[in-house]
Design an enzyme around this catalytic site. Structure first.
Site, PDB file in Angstrom:
ATOM      1  NE  ARG A  88      -2.282  -1.321   3.558  1.00 33.92           N
ATOM      2  CZ  ARG A  88      -1.732  -0.568   4.488  1.00 33.92           C
ATOM      3  NH1 ARG A  88      -1.798   0.750   4.415  1.00 33.92           N
ATOM      4  NH2 ARG A  88      -1.119  -1.107   5.515  1.00 33.92           N
ATOM      5  CE1 TYR A 129       1.286  -6.828  -3.363  1.00 28.94           C
ATOM      6  CE2 TYR A 129       0.237  -5.295  -1.859  1.00 28.94           C
ATOM      7  CZ  TYR A 129       0.853  -6.503  -2.102  1.00 28.94           C
ATOM      8  OH  TYR A 129       1.031  -7.394  -1.081  1.00 28.94           O
ATOM      9  CE  LYS A 160      -7.016  -3.675   5.359  1.00 28.73           C
ATOM     10  NZ  LYS A 160      -5.713  -4.150   5.399  1.00 28.73           N
ATOM     11  CG  HIS A 202      -6.981  -2.988  10.070  1.00 27.59           C
ATOM     12  ND1 HIS A 202      -5.672  -2.559  10.168  1.00 27.59           N
ATOM     13  CD2 HIS A 202      -6.971  -4.018   9.201  1.00 27.59           C
ATOM     14  CE1 HIS A 202      -4.911  -3.304   9.382  1.00 27.59           C
ATOM     15  NE2 HIS A 202      -5.670  -4.198   8.793  1.00 27.59           N
ATOM     16  CB  SER A 249      -0.647  -3.646   7.924  1.00 24.94           C
ATOM     17  OG  SER A 249      -1.804  -2.916   7.611  1.00 24.94           O
ATOM     18  CB  ALA A 250       2.640  -7.085   8.604  1.00 27.91           C
ATOM     19  CB  CYS A 251       0.815  -6.214  13.996  1.00 30.54           C
ATOM     20  SG  CYS A 251       1.993  -4.923  13.571  1.00 30.54           S
ATOM     21  CG  ASP A 282      -7.391  -7.181   6.927  1.00 30.69           C
ATOM     22  OD1 ASP A 282      -6.392  -7.004   7.654  1.00 30.69           O
ATOM     23  OD2 ASP A 282      -7.659  -6.443   5.962  1.00 30.69           O
ATOM     24  NE  ARG A 342      -0.123  -8.455   2.404  1.00 31.01           N
ATOM     25  CZ  ARG A 342      -0.611  -8.155   3.598  1.00 31.01           C
ATOM     26  NH1 ARG A 342      -1.690  -8.744   4.040  1.00 31.01           N
ATOM     27  NH2 ARG A 342      -0.011  -7.262   4.364  1.00 31.01           N
ATOM     28  CG  ASP A 395       2.336 -21.183  23.449  1.00 35.25           C
ATOM     29  OD1 ASP A 395       1.669 -22.097  23.980  1.00 35.25           O
ATOM     30  OD2 ASP A 395       3.462 -21.354  22.946  1.00 35.25           O
TER      31      ASP A 395
END
Ligand code: GTP
Ligand code: SPV
Ligand code: MN
Length: 613
Positions: free
Chosen positions: A94, A222, A231, A251, A273-275, A302, A397, A523
């Site tokens: 993005r 993309y 989004k 989100h 994002s990506a967490c 998401d 992705r 966990d």
């Protein structure tokens, strides 16, 4: 491909074509037809194709994309129905710097969004779209965010010149004629226009006009820039709609947890994002938990649309129909559900190709990078990986149908969604934020969400690792003034009789050597268990300056790769760290002027006082 329902009024080459878009077997919706004519006159496609959602048409498009190299067919035995796509090297994430919210008044977009006057932006974009589809086919994709026919669904039409977009939208949303049938003659749909143009990064724009219910994207091919249902519609436009209509577009992942007694709880979680949203959404319980009878299911990974139910609780639905998940780091140990989700009918973007057996590979999939590899840029590689040149792009992705996920929840198919027991916020922070803490009440919970901070990731352009404030994980996705958005959250208190409890988590605390202290992934259920018990009022907690912290012995670490001493360390209140944060929060809040809710000022100042006192 059969092209229907339009006629070129003037067929001479080199002249501006005028199109007549006729009523056809797809629709007689005049508002839609007029808009398509306007776009066709501007972009001058050679052909117009309506996407019906029928498999035969989609297969024809796949074949066409294979013939041009836009897609590469993968091993049909090992990865049936799977394809690889490589985006342009300058177009891999993005682009937040080029994403705009164009409201009539600048103040309505707020200090965290790029803004331009709508008329000026339209003029600018018109020049860029002019003739941009010459010689190309224009596809019209009717799509629904949410279940078609549900009162909570929102419809959109995306016009695009990219087959990759059509095929991805088919996985990520519910597409085709059924949407047009239900839309009828109504103008209640989001207009999304996407053209690849020449992929010039300097003229790339992802633009939202919330007041016009429209989105325009140009010069990218993309993911989040071009799959306009995701989004762009489901967060930026929908958050604005939610502010007008009294609901929230977030989100967030949505997770179902069933305890050994058979009680079902649903939790929504906002991480940047990506967490870790996809990972938490597809969590597999640790062995001991499985034996005890814990079950986990995935409703969404998401985006959550959240409304007040008749029972006074908050109810969440996932408007999407698929996953656009981060590939690197996904493996048999970290996320077996995601891995198995990608085994069929999946489009991979920017991963590496194993040229020996025509399968895919990415960093941390396993310890054996293919000897005969082609990296994400299309370059042949021998499988040795210099650290600065990964085989797969860090933001590579997979696009997979939600129903592929072994743990997909039955509630995924339910129009009204699921009632929320808890909301969790979380960022990626090596220091300061503890593993988990609970807010004191709704208002404090909104404050906790508003002060989220996280290290930047490869999901967007920008420097990876830099800490930035990312309120509710919505910094890049809030379609209106973030101050008004906080107020909207605060106002929900009056409407929700039984609000979910609000928590903050951080799976990413690191030791001096940069290693993660908490084992994470499956966990994380150990923390979720504490969250559920707290929400049900079954366990005590320690009230601290920042909120309620667990007593370390209340987190179950049986057969877990962490000892009590380390756990205690990540359940501390690092006063100096928080005081530094306070400075940063004040500065951040300062940007919002009189749009900053007073409640939040009170919250930050009383936290400062507690920390100093
Ligand atoms: P978007 O799709 O960009 O919104 O990302 P996301 O929030 O869904 O993130 P995702 O689950 O794909 O995780 C991104 C990265 O974080 C991957 O590399 C994961 O391996 C890593 N990750 C996820 N969960 C954990 C965790 O509990 N601990 C650690 N250490 N890493 C994690
Ligand atoms: C994110 O960046 O949060 C994503 C990927 O989920 S994208 O669709 O590109 O926004
Ligand atoms: Mn995301």
């Amino acid at each position: 491909m059969q092209a229907t329902g339009y006629m070129e009024l003037n067929k001479e080459e080199n002249k501006v074509k005028k199109y007549e878009i006729k009523e056809n077997e797809h629709t007689s919706n005049r508002i839609l037809l007029d808009w398509i004519k306007e776009v066709a006159d501007l972009t001058q496609p050679k052909n117009i194709v309506w996407i019906t959602g029928e498999e035969e048409q989609l297969e024809e498009l796949r074949q066409e994309a294979l013939s041009t190299g836009e897609l590469i067919k993968l091993n049909e035995e090992k990865l049936p129905g799977c394809y690889l796509h490589r985006s342009h090297k300058n177009d891999v994430a993005r682009v937040e710097g080029r994403t705009f919210i164009c409201t009539t008044k600048k103040g309505d977009a707020g200090p965290t969004n790029n803004w331009m006057d709508p008329d000026k932006m339209h003029d600018k974009l018109e020049k860029l779209y002019k003739d941009s589809m010459k010689g190309k086919t224009m596809y019209i994709i009717p799509f629904s965010m949410g279940i078609v026919g549900s009162p909570f669904a929102k419809y959109g039409i995306e016009i695009t010149d990219s087959i990759y977009v059509v095929l991805n939208m088919n996985i990520m949303t519910r597409i085709g004629s059924k949407v047009l049938d239900d839309l009828g003659e109504s103008g209640d749909f989001t207009k999304g226009l996407h053209a690849q143009a020449d992929l010039n990064p300097d003229e790339r724009y992802i633009v939202h006009f919330p007041e016009e219910n429209s989105i325009m994207s140009i010069n990218s091919g993309y993911g989040g820039n071009v799959l306009l249902g995701k989004k762009c519609l489901s967060l930026r436009i929908a958050s604005y709609m939610g502010s007008q209509e009294g609901w929230l577009a977030e989100h967030m992942l949505i997770l179902g947890v069933e305890d050994p007694e058979g009680n079902k709880h649903y939790i929504a979680g906002a991480f940047p994002s990506a967490c870790g949203k996809t990972n938490l959404a597809m969590l597999i319980p640790p062995e001991g938990y499985q034996k005890d009878g814990w079950k986990v299911s995935c409703v969404g990974d998401d985006i959550a649309w959240i409304r007040v139910g008749e029972d006074g609780r908050l109810w969440a639905t996932n408007p999407e129909n698929g996953f656009f998940g981060v590939a690197p780091g996904t493996n048999e140990k970290s996320n077996p559900n995601a891995l198995s989700t990608t085994k069929k009918d999946t489009i991979f973007t920017n991963v590496a190709l194993n040229a020996d057996d025509n399968t895919v590979w990415w960093e941390k999939l396993d310890k054996n990078p293919p000897k005969n590899a082609v990296d994400w840029t299309g370059k042949k590689r021998d499988g040795s990986i210099p650290s600065d040149e990964p085989l797969a792009h860090p933001n590579s992705r997979f696009t997979s149908p939600a129903v592929n996920c072994p743990s997909i929840s039955r509630a995924f198919h339910s129009p009204e969604g699921v009632p929320l027991t808890a909301i969790i916020f979380g960022g990626r922070r090596a220091k300061t934020a503890p593993l988990v803490y609970q807010s004191k009440d709704w208002e404090h919970g909104v404050f906790v969400g508003s002060i989220m901070a996280s290290e930047q990731t490869a999901a967007a352009d920008g420097k990876v690792g830099v800490i930035r404030r990312d309120p509710m994980a919505m910094l890049p996705f809030c379609g209106y003034n973030m101050g008004d958005y906080w107020q909207h959250w605060l106002n929900m208190k009056e409407k929700v009789e039984n609000p979910p409890a609000i928590f903050n988590v951080n799976w990413f605390r690191a030791d001096e050597d940069g290693n993660f202290i908490w084992p994470g992934f499956g966990d994380n259920l150990r923390v979720i268990e504490w969250i559920i018990r707290r929400a049900r009022g079954e366990v005590d907690a320690k009230l601290t300056e920042i909120g309620y912290l667990p007593f370390p012995t209340d987190i179950n670490i049986d057969a877990c790769d962490i000892d009590l001493e380390k756990l205690e360390k990540i359940l501390d209140v690092d006063k100096d760290g928080w005081l530094e944060d306070i400075e940063d929060i004040r500065e951040f809040y300062g940007k919002f002027g009189d749009r900053l809710p007073n409640e939040l000022v009170r919250q930050v100042e009383s936290m400062a006082k507690r920390l100093k006192g």
